[in-house]
Design a protein around this motif. Structure first.
Motif, PDB file in Angstrom:
ATOM      1  N   ASN A  75       0.796  -1.225   0.000  1.00  0.00           N
ATOM      2  CA  ASN A  75       0.000   0.000   0.000  1.00  0.00           C
ATOM      3  C   ASN A  75       0.830   1.278   0.000  1.00  0.00           C
ATOM      4  OD1 ASN A  75       0.911  -0.571   2.511  1.00  0.00           O
ATOM      5  ND2 ASN A  75      -0.907   0.126   3.619  1.00  0.00           N
ATOM      6  N   THR A  76       2.075   1.229   0.481  1.00  0.00           N
ATOM      7  CA  THR A  76       2.906   2.435   0.553  1.00  0.00           C
ATOM      8  C   THR A  76       4.053   2.448  -0.447  1.00  0.00           C
ATOM      9  OG1 THR A  76       4.393   1.506   2.231  1.00  0.00           O
ATOM     10  CG2 THR A  76       2.373   2.598   3.015  1.00  0.00           C
ATOM     11  N   GLY A  77       4.483   1.278  -0.885  1.00  0.00           N
ATOM     12  CA  GLY A  77       5.647   1.224  -1.757  1.00  0.00           C
ATOM     13  C   GLY A  77       6.949   1.442  -1.028  1.00  0.00           C
ATOM     14  N   GLN A  78       6.915   1.476   0.308  1.00  0.00           N
ATOM     15  CA  GLN A  78       8.094   1.698   1.131  1.00  0.00           C
ATOM     16  C   GLN A  78       8.465   0.427   1.886  1.00  0.00           C
ATOM     17  OE1 GLN A  78       9.837   4.608   1.046  1.00  0.00           O
ATOM     18  NE2 GLN A  78       8.344   5.214  -0.546  1.00  0.00           N
ATOM     19  N   PRO A  79       9.699   0.329   2.367  1.00  0.00           N
ATOM     20  CA  PRO A  79      10.086  -0.834   3.181  1.00  0.00           C
ATOM     21  C   PRO A  79       9.211  -0.936   4.426  1.00  0.00           C
ATOM     22  CG  PRO A  79      12.027   0.395   2.497  1.00  0.00           C
ATOM     23  CD  PRO A  79      10.843   1.233   2.119  1.00  0.00           C
ATOM     24  N   PRO A  80       8.931  -2.132   4.905  1.00  0.00           N
ATOM     25  CA  PRO A  80       8.104  -2.292   6.115  1.00  0.00           C
ATOM     26  C   PRO A  80       8.811  -1.733   7.338  1.00  0.00           C
ATOM     27  CG  PRO A  80       9.069  -4.385   5.480  1.00  0.00           C
ATOM     28  CD  PRO A  80       9.390  -3.433   4.364  1.00  0.00           C
ATOM     29  N   GLN A  81       8.025  -1.343   8.324  1.00  0.00           N
ATOM     30  CA  GLN A  81       8.594  -0.771   9.549  1.00  0.00           C
ATOM     31  C   GLN A  81       9.017  -1.845  10.550  1.00  0.00           C
ATOM     32  OE1 GLN A  81       9.380   2.515  10.374  1.00  0.00           O
ATOM     33  NE2 GLN A  81       9.112   2.633   8.152  1.00  0.00           N
ATOM     34  N   ASP A  82       8.566  -3.049  10.367  1.00  0.00           N
ATOM     35  CA  ASP A  82       8.971  -4.156  11.247  1.00  0.00           C
ATOM     36  C   ASP A  82      10.211  -4.848  10.687  1.00  0.00           C
ATOM     37  OD1 ASP A  82       6.757  -3.676  12.893  1.00  0.00           O
ATOM     38  OD2 ASP A  82       5.479  -4.936  11.626  1.00  0.00           O
ATOM     39  N   SER A  83      10.969  -5.503  11.582  1.00  0.00           N
ATOM     40  CA  SER A  83      12.172  -6.201  11.150  1.00  0.00           C
ATOM     41  C   SER A  83      12.508  -7.318  12.131  1.00  0.00           C
ATOM     42  CB  SER A  83      13.361  -5.246  11.061  1.00  0.00           C
ATOM     43  OG  SER A  83      14.570  -5.959  10.905  1.00  0.00           O
ATOM     44  N   PRO A  84      12.998  -8.455  11.640  1.00  0.00           N
ATOM     45  CA  PRO A  84      13.416  -9.534  12.546  1.00  0.00           C
ATOM     46  C   PRO A  84      14.862  -9.421  13.001  1.00  0.00           C
ATOM     47  CG  PRO A  84      13.434 -10.311  10.291  1.00  0.00           C
ATOM     48  CD  PRO A  84      12.948  -8.885  10.244  1.00  0.00           C
TER      49      PRO A  84
END
Length: 440
Positions: free
Chosen positions: A301-310
């Protein structure tokens, strides 16, 4: 009147009693006469009957079942001549014992023993096959009908050698000219150490085998996936890649301490490290290729990297053209999952002519950077445009050092999803989507 009735009463009662006495009289004879007078169909003498009683808690023997037959049953006819003297029989025996098969048939001539195989040689090793040969006496070459191959993983060094008649051998093959190829993904895995020993055999007319001794044990290690195996994985990965989405940056998530170490001890340069053993066990990059992991997936929906990370709350972002351009080669390295619905595709970006490029060119399928199902770089309206597959999580390995000054470092606002970490992750061997018909 009573006297006149007595003779008639005696004539009617005593003869039947006398007749019955002749039938049952053996029961009242001494035990010493039972062997002669007690019919064998009634169970023999009292001494014989006592021998036939089962132990406490045991089942009745055949002789006991015979002794319980009623006297109204006639004795079994005997085929022996009547004049032949009676011989003592073992308790419970109803029929004469037949001579054994060995006693009835003449002894088979003893076969000459087989020589023990020696000088084991193994070559042409792949991820799920190998070729094996050995030496044996010339006289055995025309006699041997089967080979028995005992194959064990090396870590199971205490496995007992077995005889083929005790436990079925792991590999049984009809004798063929040597060397012979042993192939099978159901018992061979890539990058696995094995020990192997062989035994030769001659199948005899009675179905038994004349076997040699076991050869010496030889150890070897199976190989990695070859290019043709990776091409099969690539085809499977393409089926679920989904449509292509545009992106503009590669990013790398790590803990704050990692980037502090890079700045203080590595001259502000992230250096390639050895890839761990995550993914397919047969991947030729695991434990062999040096590189730096990057991601490029974006939110729909944003075209940006996700804000979560493992991997950590700090993220380094670098423009895509710094790592991926027409002077960069792209390779397919792996396709796997970790017992979840998510599937991972491992790709390698290597600058042309670099050491990483030479490594990948020999081992990995190369992709067209402008036309593939995973990651593309093409010129549109005079500028480079980048796209990634929507339905796969891409793990991109860049084979050269990267200066932190070429990008931006910042903290993300999302959560650290440790459950999505792929560090040393083991591939699900039962997944039909990402496994091929060779060793896992």
């Amino acid at each position: 009147m009573l006297c006149s009735l007595t003779p008639d009463w005696q004539s009617r009662v005593f003869p039947p009693l006398l007749h019955a006495a002749w039938i049952f009289f053996p029961f009242f004879l001494p035990s010493s006469l039972g062997c002669l007078l007690f019919p064998s169909w009634l169970g023999g003498s009292e001494q014989q009957q006592s021998q036939q009683q089962p132990a406490a808690g045991g089942r009745a023997s055949t002789g006991n079942r015979a002794s319980r037959r009623g006297p109204s049953q006639p004795p079994r006819p005997s085929s022996a001549p009547a004049a032949q003297p009676a011989l003592p029989c073992p308790a419970g025996s109803l029929r004469p014992r037949q001579p054994s098969r060995a006693a009835r048939s003449p002894a088979a001539p003893a076969m000459e023993l087989l020589s023990t195989p020696k000088n084991i040689e193994i070559n042409n090793i792949t991820c799920d096959s190998f070729r094996i040969s050995w030496a044996m006496d010339k006289g055995d070459l025309e006699r041997v009908t089967h080979y028995f191959i005992d194959l064990n993983k090396k870590e199971n060094k205490n496995s007992n050698k077995f005889k083929h008649r005790d436990v079925p051998t792991k590999l049984v093959a009809k004798a063929v000219p040597l060397p012979m190829t042993v192939r099978g993904h159901w018992f061979l895995s890539p990058r696995t150490e094995y020990s192997v020993a062989v035994q030769t055999a001659v199948k005899q007319s009675d179905g038994e085998y004349l076997v040699s001794g076991w050869s010496e044990t030889v150890e070897f290690c199976t190989g990695d996936y070859a290019k043709e195996h990776l091409a099969q994985l690539q085809e499977k990965a393409e089926l679920i890649a989904g449509r292509m989405l545009r992106f503009s940056v590669f990013y790398r998530n790590q803990h704050k301490e990692y980037f502090q170490h890079v700045r203080m001890h590595c001259g502000n340069v992230m250096k390639p490290s050895l890839k761990d053993n995550s993914g397919s066990h047969g991947s030729p990059t695991s434990g062999m290729l040096h590189g730096i992991f990057f991601s490029c997936n974006t939110e729909f929906n944003t075209g940006q990297p996700p804000q979560d990370s493992p991997y950590g709350r700090y993220r380094f972002q670098i423009p895509a053209q710094r790592l991926f351009n027409p002077n960069t080669n792209l390779y397919f390295a792996d396709f796997y999952c970790m017992y979840t619905a998510y599937h991972y595709v491992v790709l390698v970006l290597a600058p042309q002519g670099s050491s990483g490029d030479h490594f990948c060119r020999e081992r990995l399928p190369q992709l067209d950077i402008a036309c593939n199902k995973f990651l593309t770089c093409c010129v549109e309206d005079g500028e480079l445009v980048y796209r990634h597959a929507q339905d796969s999580i891409l793990e991109v390995i860049y084979t050269e050092p990267v200066d932190l000054g070429l990008g931006v470092l910042g903290e993300i606002s999302g959560h650290q999803l440790m459950s999505l970490s792929t560090a040393n992750a083991k591939k699900d061997p039962s997944c039909k989507t990402c496994n091929i018909s060779v060793g896992r």
